[in-house]
Design an enzyme around this catalytic site. Structure first.
Site, PDB file in Angstrom:
ATOM      1  N   SER A   1       5.097  -5.687  31.121  1.00 13.38           N
ATOM      2  CA  SER A   1       3.740  -6.223  31.267  1.00 13.38           C
ATOM      3  C   SER A   1       3.650  -7.734  31.408  1.00 13.38           C
ATOM      4  O   SER A   1       2.580  -8.265  31.704  1.00 13.38           O
ATOM      5  CB  SER A   1       2.871  -5.772  30.084  1.00 13.38           C
ATOM      6  OG  SER A   1       3.336  -6.320  28.868  1.00 13.38           O
TER       7      SER A   1
ATOM      8  N   LYS B   1      -4.425  -6.633  23.611  1.00 12.17           N
ATOM      9  CA  LYS B   1      -4.002  -7.926  24.152  1.00 12.17           C
ATOM     10  C   LYS B   1      -5.202  -8.868  24.304  1.00 12.17           C
ATOM     11  O   LYS B   1      -5.075 -10.082  24.093  1.00 12.17           O
ATOM     12  CB  LYS B   1      -3.279  -7.730  25.475  1.00 12.17           C
ATOM     13  CG  LYS B   1      -1.928  -7.030  25.301  1.00 12.17           C
ATOM     14  CD  LYS B   1      -1.178  -6.852  26.600  1.00 12.17           C
ATOM     15  CE  LYS B   1       0.175  -6.168  26.342  1.00 12.17           C
ATOM     16  NZ  LYS B   1       0.959  -5.969  27.571  1.00 12.17           N
TER      17      LYS B   1
END
Length: 360
Positions: free
Chosen positions: A244, A289
């Site tokens: 990611s 996140k």
């Protein structure tokens, strides 16, 4: 009098036994691992200390950061507490590890995904910046071996398969074609690099358990690639795994390759897998996140604007794009952070180019 003393002594012993039992139960609840995981917001890692382009630009005012999530084994205590918190998510082992995948194989796969994200980031960044870059495949790395398959006992996670019947492996697709071309009942000779030692294995592809009769070696694998650049670039990520961080690696490398400050003085973070063609791929845990980025005072957050197909909607009812989830999370926590949708690296670059320089 002696009876009273004896009675008090017995009572104290009972209390001690009860207290010990309570402490043991608490310890079991706190320490006994379950076959489940707890996911929660991680942190922001500024990339300039982790990425170094030799002779690159390093006097920028803003920052580019990758975001992480924290994943830990659940215990009865953390399981109970996590069910009461929006910033925690309980995940079954099958949502984290592949079927039959060990912890060691899972960790290897995550580190390989991180390596792939770095290589794609370097390749895309140097191409966009017009700098020399070459990409070659060294072979395929074994990520896990299916128990009871033809490869079981012959191959193991971490093996690098460099050749088949004396021919070099130049791509993962090419390796698959080589294995598929072996006639039923015949064996195949693999050239392997294991713990820096070269060796060969003769394996007869067979039926892979749990696949409905599909034939093969019974391994999952990924291409092991090597990249060369001018100027050189080094990336240090310690034990951070997964794909990611690819988008943010790409931006940081470009920021060091170019004289101008891409950040315009802002604290920029984001997430998304970087594909070799410059497209940004979907990732997991984007809500956490966003929470972590807000906690770290990030001002701009890039989120993959991935396409949700009809097939995906049918398979996973209620599925949303990363950007939709990120925007909803940002609204829910009341952050001033700007959530920016990106489909490609160029979307992120165009957004940053259009920014006015931040006032000091």
């Amino acid at each position: 009098m002696y009876g009273a003393i004896l009675e008090g002594s017995v009572l104290n012993n009972v209390k001690r036994i009860a207290l010990t039992a309570v402490l043991l139960l608490f310890a079991a609840a706190a320490l006994l691992p379950l076959d489940m995981y707890i996911q929660k917001p991680g942190g922001a890692y500024e990339l300039s200390p982790l990425v170094e382009v030799k002779g690159g630009d390093s006097d920028d005012e803003g920052s580019l950061s990758l975001m992480t999530i924290a994943l830990s084994k659940a215990t009865p205590l953390t399981y109970a507490v996590s069910g009461l918190m929006d910033s925690r998510k309980i995940m079954k082992a099958g949502q984290v590890r592949r079927d039959g995948e060990s912890e060691e194989e899972y960790n290897l796969r995550q580190l390989q995904l991180m390596e792939d994200s770095q290589i794609n980031a370097i390749y895309v960044a140097y191409n966009r910046a017009g700098k020399p870059v070459t990409l070659e495949t060294e072979g395929v790395i074994v990520l896990d071996v299916v128990e009871g398959s033809a490869a079981d006992g012959n191959l193991k996670a971490g093996d690098l398969i460099t050749g088949v019947e004396g021919e070099p492996v130049v791509s993962s697709d090419g390796f698959a074609e080589m294995v598929a071309s072996v006639p039923t009942g015949d064996s195949i000779r693999l050239s392997i690099l294991r713990d820096d030692e070269e060796m060969e294995e003769e394996i007869s592809p067979g039926t892979i358990p749990g696949t409905g009769g599909r034939k093969g070696l019974g391994v999952s694998y990924a291409a092991k690639r090597m990249i060369e650049t001018d100027p050189e670039v080094e990336i240090e990520t310690e034990d951070i795994g997964g794909p990611s961080a690819g988008l943010m690696f790409t931006l940081e490398i470009m920021n060091q390759l170019m004289d101008e400050d891409l950040t315009k003085g802002y604290r920029v973070a984001g997430t998304g897998e970087m594909n070799e063609d410059g497209t940004v791929g979907r990732i997991g845990g984007i809500d956490f996140k966003v929470m972590a980025a807000d906690r770290e005072d990030i001002e701009i957050f890039f989120a993959p604007d991935d396409e949700i197909t009809d097939e995906m909607r049918e398979r996973i009812p209620g599925i949303r794009s990363n950007y939709e989830t990120a925007a909803e999370t940002a609204e829910k926590i009341g952050t001033d952070m700007k959530i920016v949708p990106v489909k490609t690296i160029d979307d992120a670059l165009d957004y940053l180019e259009a920014l006015n320089t931040k006032r000091k």
